[in-house]
Structures are given as C-alpha cells and as structure tokens.
Design an enzyme around this catalytic site. Structure first.
Site, PDB file in Angstrom:
ATOM      1  N   CYS A  15      -1.047   3.131   1.163  1.00  0.00           N
ATOM      2  CA  CYS A  15      -1.179   1.921   1.969  1.00  0.00           C
ATOM      3  C   CYS A  15      -0.386   2.150   3.254  1.00  0.00           C
ATOM      4  O   CYS A  15      -0.101   3.297   3.597  1.00  0.00           O
ATOM      5  CB  CYS A  15      -0.729   0.678   1.201  1.00  0.00           C
ATOM      6  SG  CYS A  15       1.038   0.576   0.846  1.00  0.00           S
ATOM      7  N   ARG A  21       1.529  -2.509  -2.010  1.00  0.00           N
ATOM      8  CA  ARG A  21       0.290  -2.191  -2.727  1.00  0.00           C
ATOM      9  C   ARG A  21       0.285  -0.813  -3.363  1.00  0.00           C
ATOM     10  O   ARG A  21      -0.070  -0.679  -4.537  1.00  0.00           O
ATOM     11  CB  ARG A  21      -0.907  -2.328  -1.785  1.00  0.00           C
ATOM     12  CG  ARG A  21      -1.154  -3.742  -1.333  1.00  0.00           C
ATOM     13  CD  ARG A  21      -2.229  -3.821  -0.289  1.00  0.00           C
ATOM     14  NE  ARG A  21      -1.779  -3.173   0.946  1.00  0.00           N
ATOM     15  CZ  ARG A  21      -2.554  -2.928   1.981  1.00  0.00           C
ATOM     16  NH1 ARG A  21      -3.834  -3.245   1.948  1.00  0.00           N
ATOM     17  NH2 ARG A  21      -2.069  -2.369   3.072  1.00  0.00           N
ATOM     18  N   ASP A 129      -3.311  -7.305   1.274  1.00  0.00           N
ATOM     19  CA  ASP A 129      -1.893  -7.006   1.461  1.00  0.00           C
ATOM     20  C   ASP A 129      -1.070  -8.264   1.186  1.00  0.00           C
ATOM     21  O   ASP A 129      -1.212  -9.260   1.898  1.00  0.00           O
ATOM     22  CB  ASP A 129      -1.656  -6.523   2.889  1.00  0.00           C
ATOM     23  CG  ASP A 129      -0.259  -5.980   3.108  1.00  0.00           C
ATOM     24  OD1 ASP A 129       0.627  -6.171   2.238  1.00  0.00           O
ATOM     25  OD2 ASP A 129      -0.042  -5.350   4.161  1.00  0.00           O
TER      26      ASP A 129
END
Length: 165
Positions: A15, A21, A129
């Site tokens: 990410c 994440r 996100d």
C-alpha cells in the site's frame, strides 16, 4: 530490504505507507496460510517512504488483535527492487499503488503484480484506506483483506505457484 527465501512461495502486499492496509493484509494472509498448512513467506511494504521503521497504526493493530492476529511487530518498509525478484506474487491494495509498483519494476523483475481484490473476483476494486477514518473503518478493512487472504490461500493450495490473479 526483502528477506524472502529462494525457492519458496512468497507473497508481498503493498500500500502507500505500509502502516494500515498492507500490514493487515500480511497478517490476515499469514494467519489464513498457517491455518491451511500453506508454507509461504509473507511480507508487506509501501510505495512511499513516509513511515519506514514505524509499527502499524494502533487502529490496525487493534483490528487485527480483535481477530486473533498480532501484527504489532511489523515495521514499515519501502518497496525495494529486490522484491520484484524475491517474491512469487506482489499484491497492490489500490490502483495508485499498483501504478507505483509497475513504475518501479526493474527489467529483471519477475513477480506477477495484481490487485489484492482480484482474489475475490474484483480486480479493479481497491481496499479502502482506513487511515483517515475511525475504528470501524479499520474493522471493515480487516474484513476485506481477510476475505481476500482466505481466497488467495485457497487458490494457492489448489494451483500452487501457477495460480493466476
């Protein structure tokens, strides 16, 4: 820097900052693989260098802990050229990071790169996100990456290193 062992199935989740994440995806995948008996090396990285050396966001740690997975020992790192050789698969958590990964891929890179949610039939969908959200956004993120992790493990168990995403 990557430490993926040679000749072993290995998966990297990527990410932006590697504090939300991707460490959650790493933890969910590691847990699903262990429960299924899949011998695999797992790691995560970020395309940016914002948080190198930092632990995951406390909310990410809490969401993982609530599901029986400890990700508190993870440390953010930036995607390295060696990752493209060392990992069997690289999974991006969103399209911007997918583009960033592809832009950084060296000529000798061999790892297939795909969106994580391609494992659940949604190759164009990002994992939202949770960074600017609240605890429930982190819980939702955990549920999303956990579902994808279980699907990845199932596919890898059935297809091995020949699995395509």
């Amino acid at each position: 820097m990557s430490n993926a062992p040679e000749n072993k199935l290995s998966v990297l989740f990527v990410c932006l900052g590697n504090i939300c994440r991707s460490p959650m995806a790493e933890g969910a995948f590691r847990d699903a693989a262990a429960k299924a008996g899949l011998d695999v090396h797992v790691d995560s990285a970020g395309t940016a260098n914002y948080h190198i050396g930092s632990p995951p966001d406390p909310r990410a740690i809490a969401a993982a802990n609530a599901n029986g997975v400890d990700i508190s020992g993870a440390q953010a790192r930036q995607l390295a050229d060696s990752d493209f050789r060392d990992f069997t698969y690289i999974f991006a958590l969103d399209k911007a990071n997918l583009a960033g990964i592809r832009a950084r891929m060296p000529r000798q890179g061999s790892a297939p790169i795909a969106m994580l949610l391609s494992a659940v039939g949604q190759p164009d969908e990002p994992v939202p996100d949770p960074y600017y959200g609240d605890d429930s956004d982190f819980d939702d993120c955990w549920a999303t990456v956990s579902e994808a992790a279980e699907a990845l493990v199932a596919r890898m168990l059935s297809d091995g290193v020949n699995a395509r995403f």
